[in-house]
Design an enzyme around this catalytic site. Structure first.
Site, short mmCIF file in Angstrom:
data_model
loop_
_atom_site.label_atom_id
_atom_site.label_comp_id
_atom_site.label_asym_id
_atom_site.label_seq_id
_atom_site.Cartn_x
_atom_site.Cartn_y
_atom_site.Cartn_z
N HIS A 94 35.88 52.42 35.51
CA HIS A 94 36.07 51.68 36.76
C HIS A 94 37.48 51.84 37.32
CE1 HIS A 94 32.07 50.47 36.47
NE2 HIS A 94 32.15 49.44 37.30
N ASP A 163 37.80 39.19 37.44
CA ASP A 163 36.76 38.65 38.32
C ASP A 163 35.39 39.26 38.04
OD1 ASP A 163 38.76 37.28 39.55
OD2 ASP A 163 38.86 38.56 41.32
N GLU A 279 42.66 31.09 42.99
CA GLU A 279 42.72 32.38 43.69
C GLU A 279 42.74 32.10 45.19
OE1 GLU A 279 40.29 35.72 42.83
OE2 GLU A 279 40.71 35.73 40.68
#
Ligand code: FAD
Length: 536
Positions: A94, A163, A279
């Protein structure tokens, strides 16, 4: 017959790909319990990543390891090779900029190894939870979602998250691993007790604060430069059952950041007197309401941005959560209310939902499935992540959110502050030199739909403008998940950590075999011209 054909194909490909720089028998004679694959599909997959921005020359082979010993054997062979080849660990791939792609080398596929499914050969160890000690031992390629599933069986969970949970333990620990819990618990690299690491010499070493401590600190946030993490011992806490998830809106940036900074300053308070997650994100166009991060705004909670900010300017959304157990549900309203009372958001913009802890942590995966179904997941991702010092965040807002971005974002833009004292300065991770700094994450997707503002060229150029703006305005931002291509840029990135970083590299990977896709060091057996040529 098929095996023989594949082997012949592999030998030919090795010779063609690397000319005479590698004796292919070095690889073919490698005796591993796992599988060394030359399968074109494996090799093709390993030459791609989530960014879809670069495509390196395909790796020579892909190792699906059955154990840390397999990896040690491969790296030892590379280290002792007369000709030389590189080795790169690949977690879930990723990365954005080809960081897992080796120059002239072999990829070690740490996550989702085929061996797990087939059950034919020995496979990497499953997570082992130590409930009394409150930690879990996991394979370096384990995905965080699977770490969570195994610890929940004991009513426990890791403290610090990303996340998105379909990332590997080794992949996030090589960067930092951050989310809204970082203000409180520090990044994931601050929540590790011990590691097993295969160094660039092929030695398998256990390291911690007490044992091989230099290696331990170097590997955490070390961009894969010093060793391949094969086991991590991760700190746990009792898992909450539920989460109250709250979003509130601001049109005033100063009020927004003042509230975020206030909330993270509460980190030393007891549980009831602080939120568990802080956040936020930027909304510069109404289209974002339909965006993957914003599915939260349900039809029951409709929000019309134009009604909140008649000037059509930028809005900011603070996102906070409070964890709780079913048994303490009665006090949650009061606790949340008393915390919200101290904030200065736009009245009547409180959006609230309650959900299971595991569903909150796994929230981005739901969005992934939606995007996949529309063919919008496997597209280029010119992402840019920056750590911006608190003293300059208002300049950044003016110059970037209200300036360079115009009124289109092409993806979520996260912004949230963290406390530097929760980061261990001895790790390799690089952060700005202030007590509080912000993550600004521009998580944009490029689309080939004829709209200029969605194109890869447009977004890449905007990223360049943002970086130039930061330089010109003296913002002193540091890239998170950094990507540079010159030695000078890397030296500048590491600043006063560079000399130590270089020393650790010479000690633990003196031939510069590991993670060459980061483009920090050139492998000792490749000239920099040849290294550059392996990138297209
Ligand atoms: P890979 O891309 O496979 O590898 C990354 C680097 O680590 C490479 O250099 C590789 O060689 C090295 N590496 C991999 N495994 C090992 C190992 N076992 N030992 C040593 N080196 C290794 N990051 C955050 O911090 N917070 C977030 O909230 C967050 N959200 C994300 C959401 C999405 C959808 C995506 C795509 C990325 C997100 N990231 C986030 C970034 C992510 O943490 C990094 O890209 C991370 O590297 C991905 O893990 P991976 O397993 O895919 O690593």
């Amino acid at each position: 017959m098929a095996t023989k054909l594949l082997l012949t194909f592999a030998i030919c490909r090795l010779l063609v790909t690397v000319g005479l720089t590698l004796d292919p028998t070095e690889l073919l004679l490698l005796g591993v319990d796992g599988q060394l694959s030359f399968d074109p599909t494996d090799v093709e997959t390993a030459s791609l990543d989530f960014g879809l921005l670069t495509r390196a020359a395909p790796p020579l082979a892909v190792l699906h390891p059955a154990s840390a010993q397999d990896i040690a054997q491969l790296v030892k062979t590379a280290y002792g090779s007369n000709f030389g080849f590189t080795v790169s660990a690949r977690g879930h791939g990723h990365s954005i900029n080809g960081q897992t792609q080796p120059a002239n080398g072999v990829v070690v596929q740490m996550s989702g190894s085929k061996l797990r499914a087939s059950g034919r050969i020995r496979k990497p160890a499953e997570p082992r939870v130590w409930p009394g000690e409150r930690y879990v031992d996991v394979w370096g390629g384990e995905l965080w979602i699977d770490v969570l599933r195994s610890t929940l069986e004991y009513g426990l969970a890791p403290k610090s998250w990303t996340d998105y949970l379909y990332l590997s333990v080794g992949g996030t620990l090589s960067n930092a691993g951050i989310s809204g819990q970082a203000f409180n618990h520090g990044p994931q690299i601050s929540n590790v007790h011990e590691l097993d690491v295969v160094t660039g010499k092929g030695d398998l070493l256990t390291c911690s604060e007490e044992q091989n401590s230099e290696l331990f600190h170097a590997v955490l946030g070390g961009l894969g430069q010093f060793g391949i993490i094969t086991r991590a011992r991760i700190s746990l806490e009792p898992a909450p059952q539920k989460v109250r998830w709250i979003r509130v809106l601001y049109s005033n940036f100063w009020a927004f950041t003042r509230d975020q900074e206030y909330l993270i300053s509460l980190h030393a308070q007891t549980g009831s007197q602080k939120f568990d997650y802080v956040e936020g994100f930027v909304i510069v166009d109404e289209g974002l309401i339909n965006n993957w991060r914003s599915s939260f705004f349900s039809p029951r909670n409709p929000v019309k941005i134009s009604s909140l900010d008649p000037n059509g300017g930028v809005l900011y959304c603070l996102e906070i959560t409070k964890n709780y157990q079913e048994s303490t549900a009665s006090t949650i309203d009061k606790e949340v209310e008393s915390l919200l009372k101290k904030l200065n958001f736009i009245p009547a913009t409180v959006f609230t939902t309650d959900l299971l802890y595991v569903d909150f942590l796994d929230r981005v995966h739901k969005a992934e499935l939606k995007l996949r179904s529309k063919g919008l997941w496997e597209v280029p991702h010119p992402w840019l992540n920056l750590f911006v010092p608190k003293s300059k965040i208002a300049d950044f807002d003016k110059g970037v959110f209200k300036g360079i971005l115009g009124n289109k974002t092409s993806g979520p833009i996260l912004i949230y502050p963290m406390n530097k004292n929760k980061w261990d300065h001895r790790s390799s991770a690089v952060t700005p030199d202030e007590d509080v700094f912000y993550l600004v994450a521009l998580l944009r997707s490029a689309l080939d739909n004829g709209e200029e503002t969605h194109s890869l060229e447009y977004l890449t150029d905007q990223n360049r403008q943002i970086l130039r703006f930061c330089d010109d305005a003296g913002i002193n931002a540091k890239q998170y998940l950094p990507h540079y291509t010159t030695h000078e840029e890397w030296m500048d990135h590491f600043g006063n950590k560079w000399d130590w970083f270089y020393k650790m590299k010479m000690e633990f990977d003196p031939r510069h075999i590991l993670a060459s896709g980061q483009q920090i060091f050139t492998p000792s057996f490749l000239s920099s011209t040849k290294m550059a040529a392996s990138w297209r």
